[in-house]
Design an enzyme around this catalytic site. Structure first.
Site, PDB file in Angstrom:
ATOM      1  N   ASP A 158       3.555   7.352  -3.274  1.00 34.42           N
ATOM      2  CA  ASP A 158       4.198   8.670  -3.389  1.00 34.42           C
ATOM      3  C   ASP A 158       3.716   9.392  -4.641  1.00 34.42           C
ATOM      4  O   ASP A 158       3.425  10.599  -4.626  1.00 34.42           O
ATOM      5  CB  ASP A 158       5.730   8.541  -3.367  1.00 34.42           C
ATOM      6  CG  ASP A 158       6.260   7.456  -4.289  1.00 34.42           C
ATOM      7  OD1 ASP A 158       5.470   6.595  -4.735  1.00 34.42           O
ATOM      8  OD2 ASP A 158       7.470   7.453  -4.576  1.00 34.42           O
ATOM      9  N   LYS A 184       2.976   0.455  -2.281  1.00 22.97           N
ATOM     10  CA  LYS A 184       4.385   0.655  -2.652  1.00 22.97           C
ATOM     11  C   LYS A 184       4.958  -0.712  -3.006  1.00 22.97           C
ATOM     12  O   LYS A 184       5.862  -1.235  -2.326  1.00 22.97           O
ATOM     13  CB  LYS A 184       5.159   1.287  -1.489  1.00 22.97           C
ATOM     14  CG  LYS A 184       4.820   2.735  -1.223  1.00 22.97           C
ATOM     15  CD  LYS A 184       5.516   3.721  -2.145  1.00 22.97           C
ATOM     16  CE  LYS A 184       6.986   3.840  -1.824  1.00 22.97           C
ATOM     17  NZ  LYS A 184       7.675   4.751  -2.773  1.00 22.97           N
ATOM     18  N   ASP A 239      -4.465   6.965   5.601  1.00 25.35           N
ATOM     19  CA  ASP A 239      -4.491   7.999   6.629  1.00 25.35           C
ATOM     20  C   ASP A 239      -3.971   9.313   6.039  1.00 25.35           C
ATOM     21  O   ASP A 239      -4.573  10.381   6.160  1.00 25.35           O
ATOM     22  CB  ASP A 239      -3.578   7.525   7.781  1.00 25.35           C
ATOM     23  CG  ASP A 239      -3.765   8.335   9.046  1.00 25.35           C
ATOM     24  OD1 ASP A 239      -4.580   9.258   9.049  1.00 25.35           O
ATOM     25  OD2 ASP A 239      -3.071   8.028  10.036  1.00 25.35           O
ATOM     26  N   TYR A 265      -0.476  -0.123  11.719  1.00 23.93           N
ATOM     27  CA  TYR A 265      -0.940   0.402  13.003  1.00 23.93           C
ATOM     28  C   TYR A 265      -1.292  -0.723  13.984  1.00 23.93           C
ATOM     29  O   TYR A 265      -1.462  -0.485  15.176  1.00 23.93           O
ATOM     30  CB  TYR A 265      -2.151   1.326  12.826  1.00 23.93           C
ATOM     31  CG  TYR A 265      -1.846   2.610  12.080  1.00 23.93           C
ATOM     32  CD1 TYR A 265      -0.538   3.049  11.891  1.00 23.93           C
ATOM     33  CD2 TYR A 265      -2.861   3.387  11.565  1.00 23.93           C
ATOM     34  CE1 TYR A 265      -0.260   4.217  11.203  1.00 23.93           C
ATOM     35  CE2 TYR A 265      -2.591   4.567  10.875  1.00 23.93           C
ATOM     36  CZ  TYR A 265      -1.283   4.973  10.698  1.00 23.93           C
ATOM     37  OH  TYR A 265      -1.020   6.129  10.019  1.00 23.93           O
ATOM     38  N   ASP A 270      -6.388  12.647   4.199  1.00 23.42           N
ATOM     39  CA  ASP A 270      -6.307  14.001   4.758  1.00 23.42           C
ATOM     40  C   ASP A 270      -5.861  15.002   3.707  1.00 23.42           C
ATOM     41  O   ASP A 270      -6.380  16.119   3.633  1.00 23.42           O
ATOM     42  CB  ASP A 270      -5.335  14.046   5.943  1.00 23.42           C
ATOM     43  CG  ASP A 270      -6.048  13.775   7.262  1.00 23.42           C
ATOM     44  OD1 ASP A 270      -7.174  13.225   7.210  1.00 23.42           O
ATOM     45  OD2 ASP A 270      -5.492  14.097   8.321  1.00 23.42           O
TER      46      ASP A 270
END
Ligand code: NAD
Length: 371
Positions: free
Chosen positions: A226, A193, A250, A142, A254
């Site tokens: 994942d 990852k 992020d 970001y 959630d």
């Protein structure tokens, strides 16, 4: 010794309504437990824009820097939607996060037994769930450079963002997560990852090194992001603390949060670096926004804000016993069948924001009487 300093920024929409109930908990702690704070209140978001023409005045920023913790309600609303980007209410929040250098975002996913029936997952999968996700908040894709949209010689356009982490950025958020694991169940799962990203390889190496050097007592595991998403909906109770980067955090925080029901139940904390005394800059806030659709109606759920205050007591003020007392009181109120509209279930009693505050204070009083 001077009282610890707490800055309250109630903000917009339902912010002031839910903060009023958190203030009542603070008043109770003062009167009944002798816990005193120097509390200051100020404006943020649209309310600050209306008063000062900016979503966070410099004087408010200075108060936040001087405070031991900030407790924030919510910002934003349709009244300010058409403002220029630089003075939008959310910029006030971002300024606080940036200038306080809050790099570790703590997002608990806690499922109260009484609400487990309301989850979209099976009761036995979520009942008793207590996971803490630590998301890196100030680095990664970001913020990484280069970024932007460019036009290629053949006329196509290309969007670019860069995932970038340094050793120190990884180690400082890792340290927060290891320390939390030490205070909780002693397990930390680091998520990246590393199979496809070099930044993930570095993340895994640095977290492994940090664990061996400073936290050999913590059971450290690693998981690809994942797989972590899958495991969170398959068997979330396998996790104690999860640490991950800004982007994966992020998404995963959630997903984990919604295992537990309404937005009105979810607190969060954002922590900065520790000073010489081990004190960190910190901001505590509910995960939800200003909910303009229900603001002013007296029906908002104040629990996310009250649980954010409990996190402040635990992480900024070494008052874990009082934090436990608040969390147990919330749990008892829910067990007793009281519900605000957002968590209403058949056969339960629907109550207002202030009645929920009353009920939580009453439970705290009872816990005191019971010793
Ligand atoms: P929201 O979180 O405000 O509301 C989403 C839904 O959840 C609404 O139906 C709302 O009524 C409900 N809800 C939220 N909090 C609740 C509570 N405590 N009790 C009961 N119900 C609750 O998100 P939104 O509608 O997307 O955004 C509204 C405004 O809030 C926008 O201006 C947005 O920019 C802002 N926002 C602010 C923050 C923040 O301050 N941290 C976060 C998200 C959105």
């Amino acid at each position: 010794m001077a009282n610890p300093k707490l800055l309250i920024l109630a903000g917009d929409g339902l912010g002031p309504e839910v903060m009023r109930e958190a203030r009542r908990i603070l008043d109770w702690l003062h009167k009944r437990r002798g816990v005193s704070f120097d509390v200051e209140e100020d404006l943020v978001g649209g309310a600050a824009y209306d008063a000062h023409g900016v979503p966070l005045a410099d004087s408010t920023m200075a108060k936040a820097q001087a405070a031991d913790a900030v407790l924030l309600g919510a910002v934003g609303g349709p009244k300010w939607d058409s403002l220029p980007f630089a003075v939008k209410p959310e910029r006030g929040l971002l300024r606080l996060r940036k200038e306080l250098q809050l790099f570790a975002n703590l997002r608990p996913a806690l499922c109260f037994d009484a609400l487990a029936e309301a989850s979209t997952l099976k009761y036995e999968v979520v009942a008793g769930l207590d996971v803490m996700i630590v998301r890196e908040l100030t680095g990664g894709i970001y913020f990484g450079e280069p970024r932007g949209i460019e036009t290629l010689p053949d006329g196509q356009r290309r969007g670019i963002n860069t995932q970038v982490y340094t050793t120190e950025e990884i180690r400082r958020v890792g340290r927060v997560a290891f320390e939390l694991a030490r205070k909780r169940g002693g397990k930390l799962c680091s998520v990246e990852k590393a199979n496809v990203m070099e930044s993930g390889v570095l993340w895994r190496e640095e977290i492994t090194k940090l664990g061996a050097e400073e936290f050999p007592d913590i059971a450290l595991s690693h998981m690809y992001a994942d797989n972590c998403a899958m495991q969170l909906v398959r068997n979330p109770k396998q996790f104690d603390v999860i640490v991950t980067d800004n982007l994966f955090g992020d998404i995963l925080s959630d997903a984990a949060a919604m295992l537990t029901g309404s937005l009105g139940m979810l607190p969060s904390a954002s922590l900065g670096a520790a000073d010489a005394q081990g004190r960190r800059k910190a901001m505590y806030e509910p995960v939800h926004g200003s909910a303009p659709d229900i603001a002013g109606k007296g029906i908002a759920n104040p629990i996310a804000t009250i649980l954010s205050l409990a996190m402040a007591l635990r992480y900024s003020f070494d008052l874990s016993r009082e934090a436990d007392r608040i969390e147990k009181a919330v749990s008892a109120v829910l067990d007793g069948g009281l519900r605000t509209a957002d968590i209403m279930q058949p056969g339960k009693a629907r109550i207002s924001t202030s009645t929920m505050g009353d009920a939580i204070v009453r439970e705290m009083e009872q816990s005191l009487a019971a010793g």
